[in-house]
Design an enzyme around this catalytic site. Structure first.
Site, PDB file in Angstrom:
ATOM      1  CE  LYS A  50     -63.826 -32.157 -27.214  1.00 38.51           C
ATOM      2  NZ  LYS A  50     -63.093 -31.703 -26.048  1.00 38.51           N
TER       3      LYS A  50
ATOM      4  CE  LYS B 272     -66.722 -23.581 -24.598  1.00 39.94           C
ATOM      5  NZ  LYS B 272     -65.973 -24.597 -23.881  1.00 39.94           N
TER       6      LYS B 272
ATOM      7  CE  LYS C 188     -63.923 -24.405 -31.767  1.00 38.89           C
ATOM      8  NZ  LYS C 188     -63.402 -24.078 -30.438  1.00 38.89           N
TER       9      LYS C 188
HETATM   10  P1  TYM Z   1     -60.703 -28.724 -26.274  1.00 40.15           P
HETATM   11  O1  TYM Z   1     -61.080 -29.856 -25.380  1.00 40.15           O
HETATM   12  O2  TYM Z   1     -61.800 -27.854 -26.797  1.00 40.15           O
HETATM   13  O3  TYM Z   1     -59.882 -29.234 -27.518  1.00 40.15           O
HETATM   14  C1  TYM Z   1     -58.731 -30.060 -27.381  1.00 40.15           C
HETATM   15  C2  TYM Z   1     -57.716 -29.676 -28.445  1.00 40.15           C
HETATM   16  O4  TYM Z   1     -58.285 -29.784 -29.757  1.00 40.15           O
HETATM   17  C3  TYM Z   1     -58.101 -28.573 -30.471  1.00 40.15           C
HETATM   18  N1  TYM Z   1     -59.275 -28.359 -31.341  1.00 40.15           N
HETATM   19  C4  TYM Z   1     -59.203 -28.110 -32.664  1.00 40.15           C
HETATM   20  N2  TYM Z   1     -58.158 -27.995 -33.506  1.00 40.15           N
HETATM   21  C5  TYM Z   1     -58.428 -27.754 -34.813  1.00 40.15           C
HETATM   22  N3  TYM Z   1     -59.690 -27.630 -35.310  1.00 40.15           N
HETATM   23  C6  TYM Z   1     -60.774 -27.741 -34.493  1.00 40.15           C
HETATM   24  N4  TYM Z   1     -62.000 -27.634 -34.994  1.00 40.15           N
HETATM   25  C7  TYM Z   1     -60.546 -27.984 -33.107  1.00 40.15           C
HETATM   26  N5  TYM Z   1     -61.376 -28.157 -32.042  1.00 40.15           N
HETATM   27  C8  TYM Z   1     -60.577 -28.374 -30.980  1.00 40.15           C
HETATM   28  C9  TYM Z   1     -58.015 -27.498 -29.395  1.00 40.15           C
HETATM   29  O5  TYM Z   1     -57.355 -26.349 -29.868  1.00 40.15           O
HETATM   30  C10 TYM Z   1     -57.244 -28.209 -28.304  1.00 40.15           C
HETATM   31  O6  TYM Z   1     -55.848 -28.131 -28.541  1.00 40.15           O
HETATM   32  N6  TYM Z   1     -59.161 -25.328 -22.933  1.00 40.15           N
HETATM   33  C11 TYM Z   1     -58.758 -26.509 -23.690  1.00 40.15           C
HETATM   34  C12 TYM Z   1     -58.266 -27.661 -22.832  1.00 40.15           C
HETATM   35  C13 TYM Z   1     -57.156 -27.282 -21.912  1.00 40.15           C
HETATM   36  C14 TYM Z   1     -55.802 -27.069 -22.284  1.00 40.15           C
HETATM   37  C15 TYM Z   1     -55.128 -26.751 -21.059  1.00 40.15           C
HETATM   38  C16 TYM Z   1     -55.104 -27.097 -23.502  1.00 40.15           C
HETATM   39  C17 TYM Z   1     -57.269 -27.133 -20.568  1.00 40.15           C
HETATM   40  N7  TYM Z   1     -56.035 -26.805 -20.052  1.00 40.15           N
HETATM   41  C18 TYM Z   1     -53.768 -26.478 -21.045  1.00 40.15           C
HETATM   42  C19 TYM Z   1     -53.742 -26.804 -23.476  1.00 40.15           C
HETATM   43  C20 TYM Z   1     -53.088 -26.506 -22.255  1.00 40.15           C
HETATM   44  C21 TYM Z   1     -59.954 -27.015 -24.475  1.00 40.15           C
HETATM   45  O7  TYM Z   1     -61.077 -26.815 -24.078  1.00 40.15           O
HETATM   46  O8  TYM Z   1     -59.614 -27.802 -25.541  1.00 40.15           O
END
Ligand code: TYM
Length: 351
Positions: free
Chosen positions: A216, A127, A213
């Protein structure tokens, strides 16, 4: 079981989020609910089995953002989660910003997290890109807040996609070091959380590039299926998805070196609960002209009920505010003992 997970309220909820994480949140919620009912029916207490799901709005400010858009996206993402099946009566659903203990615990854990550990985080490297010096401090310490998110609630299981694995390993390292340094072996302050990464669909790839991947932040909306897309949009995106000119192979090994084909077959498998072998038995030898419409139909079938509910729910601002306020009040209460224990373990005097 304490199930805890979060999602950033930036952009749209897409198929990667749904198959990689949210679908498993709903499944775990339903399993825990059934286990709790059985426990209560047997005369026991179900206090410890709980699911907490949250909008990671505090994480969202680690990148440049528009405040009005963040506020709107937090409510929209709440509606999307409920539309996917998260039931605020059975799970605690809230946004981090209403639970100050997340930020407080992050600060306490900053004393334990090591610079070297954070320097190894691939998300920061991705990032911040070439502009490391210009990246926010929040982007660098982001994984410590993520550790606080799960450790605050003594999470045992954290359902996430594959891309969050490294952050959860860090959360375990932080918990372990904190327990070693500041707690006795028989009374650890933190539980070591286990990631739950689905065997299928842990990493859904972009429809435009099978090596990137689905995300968003991809500028091209054609790269992802959004949960709010209507049937025509879904069909159009699947038909335009990048593929190679070869027909589908009859054996799994034939997908090697064909990332776009592999991605589409994986999505089909995750939606239909079929193995790759089963799918290739049906479609092996066929071109994408036959496979893509079948995949599109499966997607529409799965996503249309969700998008109909989402469109309704997102209009009801009052109901969404109430869901988050109630969830935050519950989360604030659940987090108290662990936050107090962390302050005490560190020798911080608080009246
Ligand atoms: P975020 O908002 O990017 O994504 C949310 C969840 O979706 C999963 N994900 C995917 N899984 C499969 N294929 C993809 N292309 C894909 N894109 C996203 C992510 O793995 C995630 O589970 N840092 C985290 C949010 C967070 C969090 C936490 C998660 C903050 N605190 C504590 C677990 C526990 C994030 O940005 O996810």
């Amino acid at each position: 079981m304490r199930v805890v997970s979060g999602i950033q309220p930036t952009g749209n909820l897409h198929l990667g989020n749904y198959l990689g994480a949210i679908r498993n949140w709903v499944q775990m919620q339903d399993e825990i609910d059934a286990a709790n009912r059985a426990q209560v029916a047997g005369g026991g207490s179900a206090d410890k089995n709980q699911c907490l799901f949250f909008l990671a709005d505090l994480h969202a400010i680690s990148m440049p953002h528009n405040p009005a858009e963040l506020a709107a996206a937090t409510l929209e993402m709440t509606a999307a989660l409920v539309a996917c099946g998260i039931d605020p009566q059975r799970s605690v659903l809230f946004n981090q910003a209403q639970v100050p203990a997340h930020s407080e615990l992050q600060w306490l854990l900053n004393g334990t997290a090591r610079m070297g550990w954070l320097n190894r985080m691939t998300q920061f490297k991705d990032k911040s890109g070439k502009n490391r010096e210009g990246a926010s401090v929040a982007l660098f310490t982001y994984p410590v807040l993520q550790a606080a998110d799960v450790l605050l609630y003594q999470a045992t299981h954290v359902p996430v996609g594959d891309d969050q694995k490294q952050h959860l390993e860090l959360a375990r390292d932080i918990a372990q070091k904190f327990n070693n340094d500041f707690a006795s072996e028989d009374a650890p302050v933190f539980t070591l959380p286990d990631p739950y990464i689905p065997p299928q669909a842990a990493r859904i790839m972009s429809l435009r590039d099978g090596t990137a991947k689905m995300s968003k932040s991809d500028p091209s909306d054609m790269s992802r299926i959004n949960l709010a897309d209507d049937a025509d949009e879904i069909m159009k995106k699947v038909k335009k998805a990048k593929t190679d000119p070869e027909p589908l192979p009859s054996e799994t090994a034939g997908l090697e070196g064909r990332p776009e084909a592999l991605n589409l077959v994986s999505i089909y498998g995750a939606l239909s609960n079929q193995s790759t072998e089963e799918i290739l038995r049906e479609f092996g030898g066929e071109g994408f002209g036959k496979f893509k419409p079948a995949l599109g139909e499966l997607l529409v079938e799965t996503l249309s009920p969700i998008s109909v509910r989402f469109r309704e729910l997102k209009q009801d601002r009052e109901a969404l505010d109430a869901i988050l306020a109630r969830g935050a009040a519950q989360a604030r209460e659940i987090g108290v003992p662990t936050l107090n224990a962390a302050y005490k373990a560190l020798g911080l005097v608080r009246g």
